[in-house]
Design a protein around this motif. Sequence first.
Motif, PDB file in Angstrom:
ATOM      1  N   GLN A  44       1.082  -0.950  -0.094  1.00 33.43           N
ATOM      2  CA  GLN A  44      -0.324  -0.141   0.489  1.00 33.43           C
ATOM      3  C   GLN A  44       1.086   1.284  -0.360  1.00 33.43           C
ATOM      4  N   ARG A  77      -6.955   5.813  -7.953  1.00 31.53           N
ATOM      5  CA  ARG A  77      -8.058   6.072  -6.781  1.00 31.53           C
ATOM      6  C   ARG A  77      -9.518   7.097  -7.527  1.00 31.53           C
ATOM      7  N   ARG A  80     -15.968   7.696  -4.508  1.00 30.56           N
ATOM      8  CA  ARG A  80     -17.160   7.171  -3.150  1.00 30.56           C
ATOM      9  C   ARG A  80     -19.049   6.501  -4.605  1.00 30.56           C
ATOM     10  N   VAL A 102     -19.341   0.989  -0.215  1.00 30.61           N
ATOM     11  CA  VAL A 102     -18.170   0.751   0.756  1.00 30.61           C
ATOM     12  C   VAL A 102     -18.659   1.526   2.429  1.00 30.61           C
ATOM     13  N   LEU A 109     -12.004   6.997  -2.876  1.00 22.54           N
ATOM     14  CA  LEU A 109     -10.869   5.914  -1.756  1.00 22.54           C
ATOM     15  C   LEU A 109      -9.830   5.465  -3.604  1.00 22.54           C
ATOM     16  N   LEU A 111      -8.176   2.039  -5.060  1.00 20.68           N
ATOM     17  CA  LEU A 111      -7.938   0.869  -5.188  1.00 20.68           C
ATOM     18  C   LEU A 111      -6.620   0.068  -5.523  1.00 20.68           C
ATOM     19  N   SER A 140      -8.804  -1.971  -0.721  1.00 22.80           N
ATOM     20  CA  SER A 140      -9.424  -0.664  -0.850  1.00 22.80           C
ATOM     21  C   SER A 140      -8.855  -0.100   0.439  1.00 22.80           C
ATOM     22  N   TYR A 141      -8.466   1.582  -0.039  1.00 24.41           N
ATOM     23  CA  TYR A 141      -8.089   2.260   1.447  1.00 24.41           C
ATOM     24  C   TYR A 141      -8.649   3.800   1.407  1.00 24.41           C
ATOM     25  N   GLU A 153      -7.745  -0.664   5.927  1.00 27.46           N
ATOM     26  CA  GLU A 153      -8.921  -1.653   4.667  1.00 27.46           C
ATOM     27  C   GLU A 153      -9.599  -1.273   4.811  1.00 27.46           C
ATOM     28  N   LEU A 156     -15.203  -3.480   1.393  1.00 27.08           N
ATOM     29  CA  LEU A 156     -15.749  -3.475  -0.331  1.00 27.08           C
ATOM     30  C   LEU A 156     -16.813  -4.722  -0.361  1.00 27.08           C
ATOM     31  N   GLN A 206     -13.061  -7.680  -1.422  1.00 26.16           N
ATOM     32  CA  GLN A 206     -12.335  -7.959  -2.191  1.00 26.16           C
ATOM     33  C   GLN A 206     -10.902  -8.727  -1.475  1.00 26.16           C
TER      34      GLN A 206
END
Length: 322
Positions: A44, A77, A80, A102, A109, A111, A140-141, A153, A156, A206
């Motif tokens: 990440q 990026r 949402r 999400v 967010l 991915l 996802s972050y 995380e 998702l 995810q």
Amino acid sequence: MGLLGSLAMLLSVLCILCLPGLRAESHGASIDLARARSLDVLLQDYAYRAFNRPRTGIAYDGKVPSNLTGITISAMRLRRGSLRRRGVNAYKEFDIPTGVVVEPYVERLVLVYQNLGNWSAVYYPLPGYSYLAPVVGLLSYDASNLSATNLPELGLTATGPPISISFSGVRSVPGGSTARCVMFDLQGMTIFSNVSFGNVCSSIEQGHFGIVIESTAPSPAPVLPPPPSPTPAPSSSKSGQKNDNKKWWKIVGSSFGSLIVLSLLLMLVLWVQKYMQRKDLEEMENISEFEEALQICRIGATFAPMARSTRTPPVLESEIVP
């Protein structure tokens, strides 16, 4: 009713577990979850470094440390709301449908895509299985701070059609084996499912995904048999005696069966004979009831039948009283 309800619930659970694609097996003991999660944290960080004036919806490939050569990463990026309304088409191997939720709420967010390459079996070992394709991951972050590290995380989840993963470069399946999809969730659970046409796997959340087959263990070295026994004759005589016994039982069985058949046929003949005699007797009784026998009387030197006297004798007209 309580017992019936419990049985119905048990049957429902068994039916769900037997459905294809829904059988889950935990292999948490064979996977070093802490090590795999530390790799996610590191990837990440390096994926976020790929952003340089990022544009929404564009994938940016990142670079990994030299000690992890073979792993590829990418970051995208998204808004949402846009992700939920439009989804993402063909983000590497992943197709994300509309309706993805999400949680918790974030405005934007990121991915992060992972392809572990030749490190797949190192971080996600599966005893008894072999990989036909590298393990790929999608996590996802929060995108509010693109320089942040060690981010947790986001959740998702696909609420409509599932997320599909189309694998490329999949090795051919050996004869007699069946390819299976495998998913590793963030809690270390391993979930197996069926592979769809075109080497496609599906998921509603995810995680990390791959295609595997059961690996065949090497056959053990042949063991030399012990030296033959010096007295093999008794064994052959015993086997011959067993064969003779089998033949004798076959003869006895066939004879006994023939005897039973003959007995049944004899009983059938006797029954038919009795039935015919009974029918003849009934016919004779019917004839005796409806026919009247004539008396035989002697007239001179001749014997002739003579009818009985009538029940109503004739009366002269002169005898009738007016």
